[in-house]
Structures are given as structure tokens and as C-alpha cells.
Scaffold this active site. Structure first.
Site, PDB file in Angstrom:
ATOM      1  N   GLU A  63      18.049 -16.414 -16.201  1.00  0.00           N
ATOM      2  CA  GLU A  63      17.105 -15.389 -16.635  1.00  0.00           C
ATOM      3  C   GLU A  63      17.679 -13.980 -16.555  1.00  0.00           C
ATOM      4  O   GLU A  63      17.313 -13.124 -17.351  1.00  0.00           O
ATOM      5  CB  GLU A  63      15.765 -15.498 -15.902  1.00  0.00           C
ATOM      6  CG  GLU A  63      15.833 -15.378 -14.415  1.00  0.00           C
ATOM      7  CD  GLU A  63      14.493 -15.606 -13.734  1.00  0.00           C
ATOM      8  OE1 GLU A  63      13.449 -15.406 -14.359  1.00  0.00           O
ATOM      9  OE2 GLU A  63      14.503 -15.978 -12.540  1.00  0.00           O
ATOM     10  N   GLU A  66      17.274 -23.297  -8.216  1.00  0.00           N
ATOM     11  CA  GLU A  66      16.767 -21.921  -8.220  1.00  0.00           C
ATOM     12  C   GLU A  66      17.911 -20.946  -8.564  1.00  0.00           C
ATOM     13  O   GLU A  66      17.716 -19.980  -9.304  1.00  0.00           O
ATOM     14  CB  GLU A  66      16.139 -21.597  -6.852  1.00  0.00           C
ATOM     15  CG  GLU A  66      15.747 -20.145  -6.623  1.00  0.00           C
ATOM     16  CD  GLU A  66      14.709 -19.577  -7.595  1.00  0.00           C
ATOM     17  OE1 GLU A  66      14.141 -20.342  -8.389  1.00  0.00           O
ATOM     18  OE2 GLU A  66      14.500 -18.355  -7.567  1.00  0.00           O
ATOM     19  N   LYS A  93      17.975 -18.282 -11.677  1.00  0.00           N
ATOM     20  CA  LYS A  93      18.218 -16.837 -11.528  1.00  0.00           C
ATOM     21  C   LYS A  93      19.331 -16.406 -12.479  1.00  0.00           C
ATOM     22  O   LYS A  93      19.237 -15.372 -13.118  1.00  0.00           O
ATOM     23  CB  LYS A  93      18.626 -16.472 -10.080  1.00  0.00           C
ATOM     24  CG  LYS A  93      17.527 -16.499  -9.050  1.00  0.00           C
ATOM     25  CD  LYS A  93      16.529 -15.384  -9.147  1.00  0.00           C
ATOM     26  CE  LYS A  93      15.326 -15.785  -9.932  1.00  0.00           C
ATOM     27  NZ  LYS A  93      14.261 -16.474  -9.296  1.00  0.00           N
ATOM     28  N   LYS A 123       6.317 -10.851 -16.258  1.00  0.00           N
ATOM     29  CA  LYS A 123       6.182 -11.048 -14.816  1.00  0.00           C
ATOM     30  C   LYS A 123       5.064 -12.031 -14.496  1.00  0.00           C
ATOM     31  O   LYS A 123       5.146 -12.807 -13.571  1.00  0.00           O
ATOM     32  CB  LYS A 123       5.914  -9.690 -14.139  1.00  0.00           C
ATOM     33  CG  LYS A 123       5.860  -9.752 -12.621  1.00  0.00           C
ATOM     34  CD  LYS A 123       7.214 -10.111 -12.019  1.00  0.00           C
ATOM     35  CE  LYS A 123       7.153 -10.416 -10.542  1.00  0.00           C
ATOM     36  NZ  LYS A 123       8.325 -11.198 -10.099  1.00  0.00           N
ATOM     37  N   ARG A 182       4.471   0.759  -7.408  1.00  0.00           N
ATOM     38  CA  ARG A 182       4.510  -0.279  -6.379  1.00  0.00           C
ATOM     39  C   ARG A 182       3.451  -1.346  -6.611  1.00  0.00           C
ATOM     40  O   ARG A 182       3.465  -2.377  -5.944  1.00  0.00           O
ATOM     41  CB  ARG A 182       4.273   0.348  -4.999  1.00  0.00           C
ATOM     42  CG  ARG A 182       5.309   1.376  -4.619  1.00  0.00           C
ATOM     43  CD  ARG A 182       4.750   2.346  -3.609  1.00  0.00           C
ATOM     44  NE  ARG A 182       4.270   1.683  -2.423  1.00  0.00           N
ATOM     45  CZ  ARG A 182       4.875   1.712  -1.253  1.00  0.00           C
ATOM     46  NH1 ARG A 182       5.986   2.357  -1.113  1.00  0.00           N
ATOM     47  NH2 ARG A 182       4.366   1.105  -0.223  1.00  0.00           N
ATOM     48  N   HIS A 211      26.790 -39.782 -14.068  1.00  0.00           N
ATOM     49  CA  HIS A 211      25.916 -40.468 -15.028  1.00  0.00           C
ATOM     50  C   HIS A 211      25.800 -39.669 -16.316  1.00  0.00           C
ATOM     51  O   HIS A 211      24.863 -39.864 -17.081  1.00  0.00           O
ATOM     52  CB  HIS A 211      24.551 -40.730 -14.394  1.00  0.00           C
ATOM     53  CG  HIS A 211      24.667 -41.567 -13.152  1.00  0.00           C
ATOM     54  ND1 HIS A 211      24.930 -42.916 -13.206  1.00  0.00           N
ATOM     55  CD2 HIS A 211      24.631 -41.236 -11.840  1.00  0.00           C
ATOM     56  CE1 HIS A 211      25.035 -43.381 -11.974  1.00  0.00           C
ATOM     57  NE2 HIS A 211      24.855 -42.378 -11.126  1.00  0.00           N
ATOM     58  N   TRP A 222      -2.898  -2.365  -1.667  1.00  0.00           N
ATOM     59  CA  TRP A 222      -2.501  -3.699  -2.148  1.00  0.00           C
ATOM     60  C   TRP A 222      -3.158  -4.628  -1.141  1.00  0.00           C
ATOM     61  O   TRP A 222      -2.731  -4.709   0.011  1.00  0.00           O
ATOM     62  CB  TRP A 222      -0.974  -3.801  -2.136  1.00  0.00           C
ATOM     63  CG  TRP A 222      -0.426  -5.185  -2.304  1.00  0.00           C
ATOM     64  CD1 TRP A 222      -0.115  -6.085  -1.315  1.00  0.00           C
ATOM     65  CD2 TRP A 222      -0.094  -5.842  -3.525  1.00  0.00           C
ATOM     66  NE1 TRP A 222       0.388  -7.235  -1.847  1.00  0.00           N
ATOM     67  CE2 TRP A 222       0.413  -7.116  -3.202  1.00  0.00           C
ATOM     68  CE3 TRP A 222      -0.173  -5.475  -4.867  1.00  0.00           C
ATOM     69  CZ2 TRP A 222       0.839  -8.028  -4.171  1.00  0.00           C
ATOM     70  CZ3 TRP A 222       0.250  -6.383  -5.823  1.00  0.00           C
ATOM     71  CH2 TRP A 222       0.755  -7.638  -5.475  1.00  0.00           C
ATOM     72  N   ASN A 249      -1.083   1.501   6.162  1.00  0.00           N
ATOM     73  CA  ASN A 249      -0.244   0.486   5.512  1.00  0.00           C
ATOM     74  C   ASN A 249       0.158  -0.507   6.582  1.00  0.00           C
ATOM     75  O   ASN A 249       0.511  -0.099   7.694  1.00  0.00           O
ATOM     76  CB  ASN A 249       1.053   1.105   4.981  1.00  0.00           C
ATOM     77  CG  ASN A 249       0.838   1.870   3.706  1.00  0.00           C
ATOM     78  OD1 ASN A 249      -0.281   1.961   3.220  1.00  0.00           O
ATOM     79  ND2 ASN A 249       1.911   2.424   3.180  1.00  0.00           N
ATOM     80  N   GLY A 250       0.181  -1.792   6.245  1.00  0.00           N
ATOM     81  CA  GLY A 250       0.624  -2.788   7.208  1.00  0.00           C
ATOM     82  C   GLY A 250      -0.497  -3.764   7.531  1.00  0.00           C
ATOM     83  O   GLY A 250      -1.491  -3.849   6.809  1.00  0.00           O
ATOM     84  N   CYS A 295       0.843  -1.199   0.000  1.00  0.00           N
ATOM     85  CA  CYS A 295       0.000   0.000   0.000  1.00  0.00           C
ATOM     86  C   CYS A 295       0.876   1.247   0.000  1.00  0.00           C
ATOM     87  O   CYS A 295       2.042   1.211   0.379  1.00  0.00           O
ATOM     88  CB  CYS A 295      -0.865   0.022   1.235  1.00  0.00           C
ATOM     89  SG  CYS A 295      -1.818  -1.475   1.434  1.00  0.00           S
TER      90      CYS A 295
END
Ligand code: F6R
Length: 611
Positions: free
Chosen positions: A490, A483, A487, A606, A27, A506, A74, A100-101, A2
Site C-alpha cells: 500500500e 502484514e 504495508k 482511511k 489530530r 507447492h 477524542w 488530555n489522557g 485530545c
């Protein structure tokens, strides 16, 4: 995440609030609203969706006045809607608040206020705040005292902007664990959750610290602690450009989001994990009988979220002793999986809109399965369609590569695994307590890992021209390796692959030659020796090994390494949360060294809403 903006002065507040809110658009948000104070009245305008919806509404019904508060939301508690948008008013309309929060004890406070006859309009946690302030207004004698009494009762995190009908020309701001600044102009004052919102109007700001209250009038400002002791605060000059300000002073959103990970973890664990107490996941009603009746559990997701699923499998199997299968959504949906009423499906998705994951969810529900969603976006398609939703409170992720969302997905999966173990009464209480404490200590350890930034940057300089990188790991370290490899691919377009340490001989070992870069997290106590012998196998064939490990394993790994990054120590089951940090930073720095757009890597979106 937010955004808050507030104004008090000689100009029309509406224009300044809309301008400020537009600077917070980057944001991400799902609704917006403002409240203007004039002649002892408070007038609101709110609209779901983009800010232009609110602007259009205001074009037809201008709100005149020189004091106001505005908000971009948000969603956390309560889906995105006009009614759940901020500002929120008390039942009588005397007090208006932007927040906010997250208020953790909002249910408790809501019941208390309902018992006093107060009725609520929205599904938000925020609405308790204006009502509680109003409740204390007559008892405490004055707005400031009522605010101070209220905030002492709130648990959780908050930045607040508060207006009252009874105090024309006054704006109160409060901060606890959510950023808020006061802007200082000539006979005007601003508040904002983020510098860009007010940068056009002033560069003079006061940073509120935790548990501080600001009482603002157009030509004065006073600061207090929660016991209303006055505080002396300094005014600072902002030197950031507008672009830098949007990124919170970081050069890129990706770096900002990597650094937001401690907060994202705290927000995701808040109210859910406490040693000595059972896991609280109020959003999940699952009895022992129901859980025992499931014959199979699938975790299904894509990309980075799938990697969080791999760690989730390990956690559920270890802690709750239930077998789990993990699959990528695009494979799962076409492999004719066995799904029926005795199936529990857990889908993980940052955006909550990924087409393949959503399709799996819908197919599974159509076949009678129960679906739990772990997602970051309230009101997303996946959140709406799932039977149960566990939110990751990472806030909006703007960098295309997932960083903070991944960490919160890991922690959400650990939380769910502990919950399963508690429901089934399987893992020992003391073991779980140890794990809970370790999880709660993670935010500080993530900070420690982030302090490696310079070291990682220096390493990046030694290898950014290579064409191939191999990531190796065993057990949970294989999850981190996978992962980390994603990263790097990409963000840097370097070809990289990840293999389980034992799988090397192997086939893939044929690719190792003089100078090949091999990166390996080595954090699993029971697998250190085995992994180190795999690393010796590649080293003798010429590889340059970077090993990520803890101090306690250093003696064993040293000889197999050309470079070592020391990670903070933690419980073996949760090392993926820490071990990925240097790999995120590495991908970031290599991308910069190669001159790429780190926030928007080529060919990627995204949110993948098509198959
Ligand atoms: C990688 C990345 C993607 C996403 C994947 C799933 O950095 O961001 O691999 O993890 O596209 O997206 P969500 O989680 O939105 O379903």
C-alpha cells in the site's frame, strides 16, 4: 487524541482559543469547548462535532474575557456529546478543567466524592478532577495546594489546564505522561498540548516534564514539583515551521505514528495488565458459564485489523484452548456462516466504521450472537452496536496505512486471550504472569526496534527499485509476513506476496529467480529450523534474503541470510508486536525513495464505509 490550548493576557481569549483549537484539528476529534474567566465568573461553551459548530455557537454568544482554556476531545470515557465535552466544571462551577489522557482510578474517586454529596453530570473520567480540586480547596488553603493534593491522588496520564473563579488572571497547568507546553509572550502566557496551537503567537516555550505544575499569570510564571518545591525551567525557541509542528517534528504522520507506538501500547495496557493480578477488562462481563456455553468463536475484520485477528486466534487457542475461526468480513458475511446464540463474534476495527465489519456485527447480533468489538474510536458505529467494547487507546491515526492501531489491536487481543484463560482457569498463573511482564516490557522494546530506523533506511536504498518482494513466515511469523507485505504494497506500490514458509514448494517457489527479494521474520523458537530450511531453498535459487530474528537464533539463521535485522527478544507469543516495526519502517522509506505520498497512498481511504 485530545488537544488543549489555554490563554492569559491582554487579548480576547475566545479568538485565540478558537484559532489554537483549529490548529489541532488535524489530530481528529469529536467535540470541542472553551471556558473563559471574567470578573470572577467562568463561562463555558461546548459543542459536539466539528470546531465550526463551536465557532457558530460563539458567534451568537461571545464569551468575553482575557483568560481561558479550550479543548478538542477524542472520546475515551463517555460517548461524544455536548455534556461529555471539555472543559468540565466542579459541581459548584468554581473550578474548570481541560484534560488530555486517562484517569485510571476515576471510579474510585467518583465514589469518594459522591459520598461527600458531589453530583456528576457527565460520563467522563475528567469530571472527578475539578471536583477533587474544589474538595481540597478549603482544606488546603489555596488553589495551588489543592491542585497539588489532587494530582497526587490521580492515577493514569494527564495534561491539565485549570481555571478557578477565586483566582482571576491565573491559569494552572499540570503534566504527567501527556505532553503540555507553556508559551511565553509579552505580558501573555499560553498552554498547549501541541506546538501548532500557539505557534502563530509565540515561539518561546517551556516544556513541562512529568509531574510538574506551572502557575501562570500574564506577566509571571512559576514552576513546581508535586511537593511544591520551586523548579527552574528554561525557555526554548521553537524552530519548526507550522507544517512540521503538526507532525510533531516528523516529516510525515506515518512516521510520527510509527514512533507513537510505545505510548499507544502503554495507554492500551494501562490499568488492564498487572503481573500477579487478574486481567482487568471492566468493560467485559463474561462468566465462566457463558464462555463455556459458546460453541464457536469467530474473529472477523478487514485488512490490517484482520491480521491482528490472526494473532488473536493463536493467542486464544494457545492460552484459553478454545478453537477460533478468523475471516475477512467481506467473505464471512456472504458465506452463510453458522451463527446463533451459542456464537461469540469478535470484530476488530480501528475506525469502527468499516462497512463489511459493521454488517457482520449487525447480522451476528440479529441471529442472537454476542459481539465483542475491539476498536479505536469511541462512539463509532461498531462501538455503539457491539455488546461489549474493548478500546485500543492508539489515539487518532491520520496516516492512511495502519501502524499504531495494529500494535494496539494485537495487544488488545492478547489481553482478551489472557482474560478468557483466567475465566476458564486454564493457563497456569505463572505462565500468564510471565506473559503479562513481557507485554508490559514491550513499549521499551518497541523503542529499541525503532532505533533500527537508519539501518532499515540503508537497506531500503538497496532494494527500492525491485518489482516484486516475497514475504515468508511460519506460525505467528506468517502473520507478520502478511502484514509486512500489505504495508509494502500500500505504501510503495511494489508487488508483494506473503506465503507460509512450508507452502513454497507447492507453487510459489517457481517465482524465485536471481535477485528476488525475500523477507522473512524468524522468531518462533519451535519453527526456526524449519523456516531456515525454506529460506535455504529460495536462496539456492538466487533470492536475496532479509531475515528478522533475535540474537538467540542468529547462529541458525546466519547462513540463510544476505542481511539480518536483530529484534529485541521477547515471549514467542508476542513477537508480532516487535517484528512488524522494521517492516513498517521499510515500507515508509521505500515509499519516500520512490517519491510517493506516504501519508495518502493512491486509491486508498482511511475509513472504508462502503462495501
Ligand atoms: C491497512 C489498513 C486497512 C485497514 C482496514 C480495516 O494499513 O489500514 O487494511 O486495516 O481497512 O479498517 P478498520 O480497522 O478501520 O476497520
Amino acid at each position: 487524541m485530545c488537544g488543549i490550548v489555554g490563554y492569559l493576557g491582554q487579548q480576547q481569549a475566545e479568538t485565540i482559543l478558537l484559532e489554537g483549537l483549529s490548529k489541532l484539528e488535524y489530530r481528529g476529534y469529536d467535540s470541542a469547548g472553551i471556558c473563559i474567566q471574567k470578573n470572577g465568573e467562568l463561562s463555558m461553551s461546548k459543542a459536539k462535532g466539528r470546531l465550526k459548530n463551536l465557532a457558530q455557537e460563539l458567534e451568537h454568544h461571545h464569551l468575553e474575557g482575557h483568560a481561558g482554556i479550550g479543548h478538542t476531545r477524542w472520546a475515551t470515557h463517555g460517548a461524544p456529546s455536548d455534556i461529555n465535552s471539555h472543559p468540565h466544571a466542579s459541581m459548584s462551577g468554581n473550578i474548570a478543567v481541560v484534560h488530555n489522557g486517562i484517569i485510571e482510578n476515576h471510579n474510585e474517586l467518583r465514589s469518594k466524592l459522591q459520598a461527600e454529596g458531589i453530583e456528576f453530570r457527565s460520563a467522563t473520567d475528567t469530571e472527578v478532577i475539578p471536583n477533587l480540586i474544589e474538595f481540597y480547596l478549603s482544606k488546603e488553603g489555596g488553589l495551588l495546594k489543592a491542585v497539588a493534593r489532587t494530582v497526587k491522588e490521580l492515577k493514569g496520564s494527564y495534561a491539565l489546564g485549570i481555571l478557578s473563579k477565586g483566582e482571576p488572571g491565573q491559569l494552572i497547568a499540570v503534566r504527567k505522561d501527556s505532553p503540555l507546553i507553556v508559551g511565553v509572550g509579552d505580558k501573555e502566557r499560553f498552554i498547549a498540548s501541541d506546538v501548532p496551537a500557539i505557534l502563530k503567537y509565540t515561539k518561546q516555550v517551556v516544556y513541562l516534564d512529568n509531574q510538574e505544575i506551572a502557575v501562570l499569570n500574564a506577566d509571571s510564571m512559576n514552576f513546581y514539583d508535586y511537593d511544591l518545591n520551586p523548579l527552574a525551567k528554561d525557555i526554548h525557541e521553537i524552530t519548526w515551521t507550522a507544517e512540521l509542528a503538526e507532525k510533531g517534528g516528523y516529516d510525515h504522520f506515518t512516521l510520527k505514528e510509527i514512533h507513537e507506538q510505545p505510548k499507544a501500547l502503554r495507554d492500551t495496557m494501562t490499568g488492564r495488565i498487572q503481573p500477579g493480578n487478574p486481567i482487568r477488562l471492566d468493560e467485559l462481563e463474561l462468566t465462566e458459564e457463558q464462555l463455556k456455553a459458546y460453541r464457536r468463536i469467530y474473529i472477523v475484520a478487514c485488512g490490517t485489523a484482520y491480521h491482528a485477528g490472526l494473532a488473536g486466534k493463536k493467542a486464544i487457542e494457545n492460552l484459553a484452548r478454545i478453537p477460533v475461526e478468523v475471516d475477512v468480513a467481506s467473505e464471512f458475511r456472504y458465506r452463510n456462516p453458522i451463527v446463533d446464540q451459542a456464537t461469540l463474534v469478535i470484530v476488530i476495527s480501528q475506525s469502527g466504521e468499516t462497512a463489511d465489519t459493521l454488517a457482520v456485527l449487525r447480522d451476528a447480533k440479529a441471529k442472537g450472537a454476542r459481539v465483542i468489538a475491539v476498536t479505536n474510536v469511541v462512539g463509532s458505529s461498531i462501538a455503539r452496536d457491539a455488546d461489549d467494547v474493548i478500546y485500543t487507546w492508539a489515539g487518532p491515526e491520520i496516516g492512511v496505512a495502519s501502524t499504531k492501531a495494529y500494535l494496539t489491536q494485537l495487544v488488545a487481543m492478547y489481553t482478551l486471550a489472557m482474560k478468557f484463560a483466567e475465566i476458564l482457569n486454564i493457563s497456569q498463573g505463572s505462565d500468564l504472569d510471565e506473559l503479562k511482564s513481557a507485554l508490559l516490557n514491550l513499549p521499551e522494546k518497541v523503542e529499541e526496534a525503532l532505533a533500527m530506523n537508519e539501518k532499515v533506511r540503508a537497506y531500503a536504498e538497496t532494494m527500492f527499485r525491485v518489482h516484486d518482494v516475497y514475504f515468508l513466515g511460519r506460525g505467528l511469523d506468517n502473520v507478520t509476513a502478511t502484514e509486512g507485505s500489505l504495508k509494502l504494497k500500500e505504501l510503495t506500490y511494489i508487488h508483494s506476496e506473503s506465503y507460509p514458509g512450508g507452502e513454497l514448494k507447492h507453487g510459489p517457489i517457481a517465482l524465485i529467480e536471481d535477485g528476488t527479494v525475500v523477507i522473512s521474520p524468524v522468531t518462533q523458537s519451535d519453527l526456526v529450523e524449519k523456516m531456515v530450511s525454506n529460506l535455504h531453498e529460495v536462496k539456492t535459487r538466487g533470492s536475496r534474503n532479509l531475515i528478522l530474528t533475535m540474537e538467540k537464533h542468529l547462529d541458525i539463521v546466519r547462513d540463510a541470510a544476505d542481511e539480518v535485522f536483530i529484534l529485541p527478544d521477547t515471549h514467542d507469543l508476542i513477537t508480532p508486536v516487535l517484528a512488524i516495526i522494521p517492516l513498517q519502517l521499510l515500507a515508509y522509506h521505500v515509499s519516500l525513495l520512490k517519491g510517493f505520498d506516504v501519508d495518502k497512498p493512491r486509491n486508498l481511504a482511511k475509513s472504508v464505509t462502503v462495501e
